[in-house]
Motif scaffolding. Structure first.
Motif, mmCIF file in Angstrom:
data_model
loop_
_atom_site.group_PDB
_atom_site.id
_atom_site.type_symbol
_atom_site.label_atom_id
_atom_site.label_comp_id
_atom_site.label_asym_id
_atom_site.label_seq_id
_atom_site.Cartn_x
_atom_site.Cartn_y
_atom_site.Cartn_z
ATOM 1 N N THR A 14 87.876 74.651 131.132
ATOM 2 C CA THR A 14 88.226 75.814 130.318
ATOM 3 C C THR A 14 87.031 76.272 129.487
ATOM 4 O OG1 THR A 14 90.543 75.122 130.219
ATOM 5 C CG2 THR A 14 89.798 76.690 128.546
ATOM 6 N N PHE A 15 86.357 75.319 128.834
ATOM 7 C CA PHE A 15 85.192 75.695 128.032
ATOM 8 C C PHE A 15 84.039 76.170 128.912
ATOM 9 C CE2 PHE A 15 87.173 73.029 124.636
ATOM 10 C CZ PHE A 15 87.338 74.065 123.723
ATOM 11 N N ASN B 251 89.080 89.086 118.512
ATOM 12 C CA ASN B 251 88.913 88.232 117.333
ATOM 13 C C ASN B 251 89.089 86.781 117.754
ATOM 14 O OD1 ASN B 251 91.757 87.805 117.562
ATOM 15 N ND2 ASN B 251 92.117 89.607 116.298
ATOM 16 N N GLU B 252 89.020 85.879 116.795
ATOM 17 C CA GLU B 252 89.125 84.459 117.120
ATOM 18 C C GLU B 252 90.509 84.091 117.644
ATOM 19 O OE1 GLU B 252 88.325 80.042 115.227
ATOM 20 O OE2 GLU B 252 87.620 81.807 114.151
ATOM 21 N N ALA C 268 80.098 80.874 119.576
ATOM 22 C CA ALA C 268 79.357 79.864 120.324
ATOM 23 C C ALA C 268 80.319 78.834 120.911
ATOM 24 C CB ALA C 268 78.343 79.176 119.418
ATOM 25 N N THR C 269 80.074 78.461 122.143
ATOM 26 C CA THR C 269 80.939 77.510 122.839
ATOM 27 C C THR C 269 81.051 76.197 122.070
ATOM 28 O OG1 THR C 269 80.264 78.510 124.927
ATOM 29 C CG2 THR C 269 81.359 76.384 125.052
ATOM 30 N N GLU C 270 79.948 75.733 121.507
ATOM 31 C CA GLU C 270 79.945 74.464 120.773
ATOM 32 C C GLU C 270 80.914 74.508 119.585
ATOM 33 O OE1 GLU C 270 76.993 76.331 121.145
ATOM 34 O OE2 GLU C 270 76.422 75.294 122.975
ATOM 35 N N VAL C 271 80.968 75.637 118.915
ATOM 36 C CA VAL C 271 81.870 75.797 117.775
ATOM 37 C C VAL C 271 83.322 75.732 118.244
ATOM 38 C CG1 VAL C 271 82.626 77.411 115.973
ATOM 39 C CG2 VAL C 271 80.183 77.136 116.465
#
Length: 160
Positions: free
Chosen positions: A37-38, A50-51, A4-7
């Protein structure tokens, strides 16, 4: 994989700001880069492994957007680095001197030093982010360190 973008915003906004500021040397532009960027991440349909892959992608996009800002007409209207430096606080006088000298380095050295020392990326990861060879990253790190060593050596010798 998608997160999620918020995370991601909560987790990486400071890292992206630092990377963007490192390139464009302007807080307002760095804020814009982080937001853009976000936004790009949020609107892309791309899947990530992956992250770590997401983090590397975010940093690369931020650096590229910051470079684009440097080329824009509006870039000339920004606050000079010296004025922004007055608003920063540092733990020690040496940390302030080091930051000041890093910001004076040519961009290609400044970015790899930032990614290596402040973002803890490996040489291989930096090479992927910047789309250069690992050898090129090593050369840039070596040359950047040499420039810093020479300047800081003079600075500290003058303090004696």
């Amino acid at each position: 994989m998608r997160i999620a973008t918020e995370v991601l915003v909560e987790k990486y906004k400071d890292h992206l700001f630092a990377a963007a500021f490192n390139v464009c040397k302007n807080a307002a532009d760095a804020d814009d880069v982080v937001q853009d960027t976000f936004l790009q991440y949020h609107t892309t349909n791309r899947q990530f492994e992956n992250e770590q892959h997401i983090r590397a992608w975010l940093i690369r996009v931020a650096i590229n957007k910051a470079k684009n800002i440097n080329l824009s007409f509006w870039r000339q209207k920004g606050v000079p680095l010296e004025e922004y430096m007055e608003t920063l606080t540092f733990e020690t006088p040496e940390a302030q001197i080091l930051f000041t000298e890093i910001m004076k380095l040519p961009e290609k050295y400044r970015i790899v030093i930032h990614l290596f020392y402040y973002e803890d990326y490996t040489i291989r990861e930096i090479a992927k982010i910047m789309n250069v060879t690992e050898s090129n990253v090593k050369v840039r790190l070596t040359r950047g360190r040499r420039l810093l060593r020479n300047v800081l050596k003079e600075e500290w010798e003058n303090d004696r």
